[in-house]
Design a protein around this motif. Structure first.
Motif, PDB file in Angstrom:
ATOM      1  N   ASP A  66       7.769   6.343  -9.085  1.00 47.11           N
ATOM      2  CA  ASP A  66       7.534   6.425 -10.524  1.00 47.11           C
ATOM      3  C   ASP A  66       6.055   6.513 -10.875  1.00 47.11           C
ATOM      4  OD1 ASP A  66      10.265   6.224 -10.793  1.00 47.11           O
ATOM      5  OD2 ASP A  66      10.234   4.108 -11.413  1.00 47.11           O
ATOM      6  N   VAL A  67       5.230   5.788 -10.127  1.00 47.70           N
ATOM      7  CA  VAL A  67       3.809   5.716 -10.470  1.00 47.70           C
ATOM      8  C   VAL A  67       2.996   6.849  -9.847  1.00 47.70           C
ATOM      9  CG1 VAL A  67       1.712   4.303 -10.213  1.00 47.70           C
ATOM     10  CG2 VAL A  67       3.885   3.226 -10.813  1.00 47.70           C
ATOM     11  N   TYR A  68       3.269   7.191  -8.586  1.00 47.07           N
ATOM     12  CA  TYR A  68       2.379   8.096  -7.856  1.00 47.07           C
ATOM     13  C   TYR A  68       2.909   9.512  -7.662  1.00 47.07           C
ATOM     14  CZ  TYR A  68      -0.259   3.870  -6.925  1.00 47.07           C
ATOM     15  OH  TYR A  68      -0.985   2.722  -7.068  1.00 47.07           O
ATOM     16  N   TRP A  77       5.482   6.527   1.858  1.00 45.99           N
ATOM     17  CA  TRP A  77       5.497   5.342   2.715  1.00 45.99           C
ATOM     18  C   TRP A  77       4.993   4.173   1.887  1.00 45.99           C
ATOM     19  CZ3 TRP A  77       2.287   7.238   7.520  1.00 45.99           C
ATOM     20  CH2 TRP A  77       3.047   8.134   8.275  1.00 45.99           C
ATOM     21  N   VAL A  78       5.626   3.030   2.026  1.00 39.42           N
ATOM     22  CA  VAL A  78       5.103   1.784   1.462  1.00 39.42           C
ATOM     23  C   VAL A  78       4.981   0.793   2.610  1.00 39.42           C
ATOM     24  CG1 VAL A  78       5.915   2.138  -0.889  1.00 39.42           C
ATOM     25  CG2 VAL A  78       7.417   1.027   0.743  1.00 39.42           C
ATOM     26  N   LYS A 136      -1.367  10.383   2.611  1.00 41.53           N
ATOM     27  CA  LYS A 136      -2.667   9.903   2.145  1.00 41.53           C
ATOM     28  C   LYS A 136      -2.465   8.677   1.278  1.00 41.53           C
ATOM     29  CE  LYS A 136      -5.033  14.248   2.409  1.00 41.53           C
ATOM     30  NZ  LYS A 136      -5.935  15.186   1.822  1.00 41.53           N
ATOM     31  N   HIS A 137      -3.360   7.716   1.459  1.00 44.13           N
ATOM     32  CA  HIS A 137      -3.292   6.501   0.659  1.00 44.13           C
ATOM     33  C   HIS A 137      -3.596   6.866  -0.788  1.00 44.13           C
ATOM     34  CE1 HIS A 137      -4.795   2.648  -1.012  1.00 44.13           C
ATOM     35  NE2 HIS A 137      -3.728   2.216  -0.358  1.00 44.13           N
ATOM     36  N   CYS A 138      -2.733   6.424  -1.693  1.00 54.33           N
ATOM     37  CA  CYS A 138      -2.960   6.763  -3.099  1.00 54.33           C
ATOM     38  C   CYS A 138      -3.038   5.534  -3.988  1.00 54.33           C
ATOM     39  CB  CYS A 138      -1.912   7.742  -3.599  1.00 54.33           C
ATOM     40  SG  CYS A 138      -0.234   7.200  -3.411  1.00 54.33           S
ATOM     41  N   GLY A 139      -2.782   4.343  -3.450  1.00 55.96           N
ATOM     42  CA  GLY A 139      -2.922   3.156  -4.266  1.00 55.96           C
ATOM     43  C   GLY A 139      -2.114   1.990  -3.758  1.00 55.96           C
ATOM     44  N   SER A 140      -2.054   0.960  -4.589  1.00 57.79           N
ATOM     45  CA  SER A 140      -1.355  -0.278  -4.249  1.00 57.79           C
ATOM     46  C   SER A 140      -0.497  -0.694  -5.429  1.00 57.79           C
ATOM     47  CB  SER A 140      -2.359  -1.390  -3.949  1.00 57.79           C
ATOM     48  OG  SER A 140      -3.267  -0.992  -2.965  1.00 57.79           O
ATOM     49  N   LEU A 141       0.514  -1.498  -5.141  1.00 59.03           N
ATOM     50  CA  LEU A 141       1.348  -2.053  -6.205  1.00 59.03           C
ATOM     51  C   LEU A 141       2.010  -3.325  -5.722  1.00 59.03           C
ATOM     52  CD1 LEU A 141       4.482  -1.235  -5.313  1.00 59.03           C
ATOM     53  CD2 LEU A 141       3.807   0.945  -6.246  1.00 59.03           C
ATOM     54  N   HIS A 142       2.449  -4.146  -6.660  1.00 58.69           N
ATOM     55  CA  HIS A 142       3.195  -5.359  -6.351  1.00 58.69           C
ATOM     56  C   HIS A 142       4.670  -5.067  -6.538  1.00 58.69           C
ATOM     57  CE1 HIS A 142      -0.057  -8.327  -5.978  1.00 58.69           C
ATOM     58  NE2 HIS A 142      -0.699  -7.567  -6.846  1.00 58.69           N
ATOM     59  N   GLU A 160       0.866  -1.181   0.000  1.00 64.66           N
ATOM     60  CA  GLU A 160       0.000   0.000   0.000  1.00 64.66           C
ATOM     61  C   GLU A 160       0.901   1.228   0.000  1.00 64.66           C
ATOM     62  OE1 GLU A 160      -3.202  -0.361  -0.439  1.00 64.66           O
ATOM     63  OE2 GLU A 160      -2.922  -2.523  -0.304  1.00 64.66           O
ATOM     64  N   VAL A 161       0.535   2.222  -0.799  1.00 66.21           N
ATOM     65  CA  VAL A 161       1.377   3.403  -0.984  1.00 66.21           C
ATOM     66  C   VAL A 161       0.680   4.625  -0.392  1.00 66.21           C
ATOM     67  CG1 VAL A 161       2.511   4.881  -2.680  1.00 66.21           C
ATOM     68  CG2 VAL A 161       2.307   2.415  -3.111  1.00 66.21           C
ATOM     69  N   PHE A 162       1.430   5.372   0.418  1.00 69.23           N
ATOM     70  CA  PHE A 162       0.953   6.605   1.033  1.00 69.23           C
ATOM     71  C   PHE A 162       1.919   7.718   0.651  1.00 69.23           C
ATOM     72  CE2 PHE A 162      -0.393   3.051   3.553  1.00 69.23           C
ATOM     73  CZ  PHE A 162      -1.680   3.348   3.947  1.00 69.23           C
ATOM     74  N   VAL A 163       1.386   8.860   0.216  1.00 70.73           N
ATOM     75  CA  VAL A 163       2.221   9.981  -0.212  1.00 70.73           C
ATOM     76  C   VAL A 163       1.821  11.212   0.581  1.00 70.73           C
ATOM     77  CG1 VAL A 163       2.821  11.493  -2.143  1.00 70.73           C
ATOM     78  CG2 VAL A 163       2.537   9.049  -2.529  1.00 70.73           C
ATOM     79  N   ARG A 164       2.828  11.954   1.032  1.00 70.26           N
ATOM     80  CA  ARG A 164       2.578  13.262   1.657  1.00 70.26           C
ATOM     81  C   ARG A 164       2.853  14.322   0.607  1.00 70.26           C
ATOM     82  NH1 ARG A 164       6.096  14.864   6.569  1.00 70.26           N
ATOM     83  NH2 ARG A 164       7.437  15.652   4.941  1.00 70.26           N
ATOM     84  N   SER A 165       1.859  15.145   0.330  1.00 67.75           N
ATOM     85  CA  SER A 165       2.013  16.175  -0.690  1.00 67.75           C
ATOM     86  C   SER A 165       2.774  17.370  -0.126  1.00 67.75           C
ATOM     87  CB  SER A 165       0.644  16.627  -1.199  1.00 67.75           C
ATOM     88  OG  SER A 165      -0.029  17.354  -0.194  1.00 67.75           O
ATOM     89  N   LYS A 166       3.162  18.261  -0.996  1.00 69.55           N
ATOM     90  CA  LYS A 166       3.880  19.463  -0.567  1.00 69.55           C
ATOM     91  C   LYS A 166       3.018  20.335   0.335  1.00 69.55           C
ATOM     92  CE  LYS A 166       6.934  19.627  -4.514  1.00 69.55           C
ATOM     93  NZ  LYS A 166       7.352  20.300  -5.744  1.00 69.55           N
ATOM     94  N   GLN A 167       1.706  20.322   0.088  1.00 69.22           N
ATOM     95  CA  GLN A 167       0.811  21.162   0.879  1.00 69.22           C
ATOM     96  C   GLN A 167       0.340  20.488   2.157  1.00 69.22           C
ATOM     97  OE1 GLN A 167       0.049  20.257  -2.341  1.00 69.22           O
ATOM     98  NE2 GLN A 167       0.611  22.095  -3.445  1.00 69.22           N
ATOM     99  N   GLY A 168       0.375  19.170   2.214  1.00 71.87           N
ATOM    100  CA  GLY A 168      -0.224  18.450   3.326  1.00 71.87           C
ATOM    101  C   GLY A 168       0.736  18.088   4.427  1.00 71.87           C
ATOM    102  N   LEU A 169       0.174  17.809   5.592  1.00 73.65           N
ATOM    103  CA  LEU A 169       0.964  17.372   6.730  1.00 73.65           C
ATOM    104  C   LEU A 169       0.885  15.869   6.916  1.00 73.65           C
ATOM    105  CD1 LEU A 169      -0.033  20.137   9.309  1.00 73.65           C
ATOM    106  CD2 LEU A 169       2.052  19.988   7.957  1.00 73.65           C
ATOM    107  N   GLU A 170      -0.175  15.252   6.374  1.00 76.51           N
ATOM    108  CA  GLU A 170      -0.369  13.828   6.579  1.00 76.51           C
ATOM    109  C   GLU A 170      -0.149  13.076   5.272  1.00 76.51           C
ATOM    110  OE1 GLU A 170      -4.074  15.373   4.877  1.00 76.51           O
ATOM    111  OE2 GLU A 170      -2.892  16.066   6.567  1.00 76.51           O
TER     112      GLU A 170
END
Length: 98
Positions: A44-46, A56-57, A25-31, A13-23
């Protein structure tokens, strides 16, 4: 070299913190075969448009989640704790909007 098929790799499961955000956020999944590869693939993907500052993965197998059917037993007990809902407090005028 005998590489396992993509479907045999663990799901992450992939979580990304954006430049504007503090937390994050889950953005998707990958193998991916391992955590390092999952990070690279997630980048590369997100975050193709450089919108992230942190990734975070997490192996999907390590996530424990509640079931939607458990909603009442998990969240309903909070309704009887009126101190969690500050509707009866008086807020001084100098505080402004809350």
């Amino acid at each position: 070299m005998n590489t396992p098929a993509l479907r045999d790799w663990p799901l992450w499961e992939v979580f990304v913190r954006s430049k504007q955000g503090l937390e994050h956020k889950h953005c998707g999944s990958l193998h991916a075969a391992d955590a390092q590869q999952a990070l690279q693939m997630a980048r590369d993907v997100y975050t193709r448009r450089q919108e992230g500052v942190s990734i975070w993965v997490v192996p999907s197998a390590n996530i424990t989640a509640s079931a939607p059917d458990d909603k009442d037993s998990l969240f309903e007990p909070a309704a009887d704790k009126i101190y969690r809902h500050p509707t009866f407090y008086e807020i001084p005028d100098e505080v402004g909007h809350m």
